[in-house]
Write a protein that holds these residues in place. Structure first.
Motif, short mmCIF file in Angstrom:
data_model
loop_
_atom_site.label_atom_id
_atom_site.label_comp_id
_atom_site.label_asym_id
_atom_site.label_seq_id
_atom_site.Cartn_x
_atom_site.Cartn_y
_atom_site.Cartn_z
N ASP A 164 0.85 -1.19 0.00
CA ASP A 164 0.00 0.00 0.00
C ASP A 164 0.90 1.24 0.00
O ASP A 164 1.43 1.64 1.04
N ALA A 165 1.06 1.84 -1.18
CA ALA A 165 1.97 2.98 -1.33
C ALA A 165 1.57 4.18 -0.49
O ALA A 165 2.41 5.02 -0.16
N SER A 166 0.29 4.27 -0.12
CA SER A 166 -0.17 5.42 0.66
C SER A 166 0.33 5.38 2.10
O SER A 166 0.20 6.38 2.82
N LYS A 167 0.88 4.25 2.52
CA LYS A 167 1.30 4.08 3.91
C LYS A 167 2.82 4.02 4.07
O LYS A 167 3.32 3.57 5.09
N ILE A 168 3.54 4.48 3.07
CA ILE A 168 5.00 4.48 3.15
C ILE A 168 5.49 5.88 2.77
O ILE A 168 4.93 6.53 1.89
N TRP A 214 5.77 0.51 14.35
CA TRP A 214 5.86 1.85 13.79
C TRP A 214 5.36 1.90 12.35
O TRP A 214 4.61 2.78 11.96
N HIS A 215 5.77 0.92 11.54
CA HIS A 215 5.35 0.89 10.14
C HIS A 215 3.87 0.56 10.04
O HIS A 215 3.35 -0.28 10.79
N GLN A 216 3.21 1.18 9.10
CA GLN A 216 1.81 0.90 8.82
C GLN A 216 1.62 0.22 7.47
O GLN A 216 0.55 -0.36 7.22
N ASN A 229 13.24 8.79 17.68
CA ASN A 229 12.22 9.62 17.05
C ASN A 229 11.26 8.87 16.14
O ASN A 229 10.20 9.42 15.79
N GLN A 230 11.63 7.66 15.76
CA GLN A 230 10.78 6.94 14.81
C GLN A 230 10.11 5.72 15.45
O GLN A 230 8.90 5.73 15.67
N ILE A 231 10.87 4.70 15.80
CA ILE A 231 10.23 3.53 16.41
C ILE A 231 9.99 3.72 17.91
O ILE A 231 9.36 2.89 18.55
N HIS A 232 10.53 4.83 18.47
CA HIS A 232 10.30 5.19 19.89
C HIS A 232 10.64 4.01 20.82
O HIS A 232 9.80 3.51 21.56
N PHE A 233 11.89 3.63 20.75
CA PHE A 233 12.37 2.54 21.60
C PHE A 233 12.65 3.11 22.99
O PHE A 233 13.77 3.49 23.32
#
Length: 276
Positions: free
Chosen positions: A27-31, A138-140, A230-234
């Protein structure tokens, strides 16, 4: 020998890159570009299993059993790099690592004691298991989310096998192995200093210092901290899972109650006095 058993176990769990990854669900809209850049950095980092394998084979020449297992570990880690690159090739080829960028992370690691290195990579696999779990959350985008979930399971299996070789070492050489594992465990389970400690961001070649970590050879050497913070918030909750996994397994391995890094530090001191 452990290798035949380990081969059968990992063969049974092996996934097929063409058939088991749901490529048709993309799904290109989610990347977004920030996602794609981190996928590229992860792919190059996974490629560094190449120099790590060269190190393991060099430093374990007297252990053909463990060296044979490296054939599986190397294959699966390079497969991790490949599936991430395949994702980019299909959906964002402009982010695909070049051969030069991949080769940049291949450099010689200084010799190190085999037991300490084994423990370091056991801890690294536990950490990477949770890094990839957090990345999957984190990724959708469905395909890359599935890929990170798959890689996380592989890393967990690798940690379990390293643990079996650690148990074999305790049975064979006793307290010297216990001390080596405790020493590295104290470093890797200290939440004040170990937040991002992983074999790929440790200094491994004195002559190349400070450009002697895998991360320092990436196209974007500073990506790891941004990815984690800042991204995966580990955060501290995720970090607690890493530390608990290390301490719980060491407690079982060493057959002593270890509930905190302080407990492990005290155990290390007792072992140092005994072995010394």
């Amino acid at each position: 020998m452990l290798y035949p058993e380990m081969f059968r176990a990992l063969e049974a769990a092996r996934w097929n890159m063409e058939k088991d990854i749901p490529w048709d669900q993309f799904d290109a809209s989610k990347i977004a570009p920030e996602h794609l850049q981190t996928i590229k950095m992860n792919a190059i980092t996974e490629w560094s299993a190449l120099p790590a394998t060269e190190m393991f084979l060099r430093d374990n020449r007297d252990d053909s059993d463990f060296s044979a297992f490296m054939s599986i570990w190397f294959y699966e880690e390079q497969k991790h790099a490949l599936v991430l690159m395949e994702y980019l090739r299909r959906f964002a080829p402009e982010y695909l690592p070049t051969e030069e960028e991949l080769h940049e992370v291949r450099f010689e690691f200084d010799p190190a004691p085999a037991m300490e290195t084994l423990m370091l990579h056991f801890c690294g696999e536990i950490r990477l298991t949770h890094w990839y779990k957090a990345a999957a959350e984190w990724h959708q985008e469905p395909v890359i989310k599935f890929i990170y979930e798959t890689l996380s399971k592989d890393e967990a299996r690798h940690a379990g096998i390293y643990l079996k070789y650690m148990r074999r070492a305790v049975e064979r050489v006793g307290d010297s192995a216990r001390l080596a594992f405790a020493k590295i465990g104290v470093l890797m389970a200290n939440t004040k200093t170990a937040k991002a400690l992983h074999p790929t961001n440790l200094h491994v070649n004195k002559e190349m210092y400070p450009q002697d970590s895998v991360q320092s050879h990436l196209p974007d050497p500073g990506w790891l901290e941004r990815w984690l913070d800042n991204q995966i918030h580990f955060d501290t909750i995720w970090e607690g899972k890493v530390v608990n996994g290390i301490l719980r397994n060491l407690s079982a391995l060493l057959d002593v109650p270890i509930r905190s890094a302080k407990d492990l530090s005290q155990y290390r001191k007792r072992m140092a006095s005994s072995v010394g």
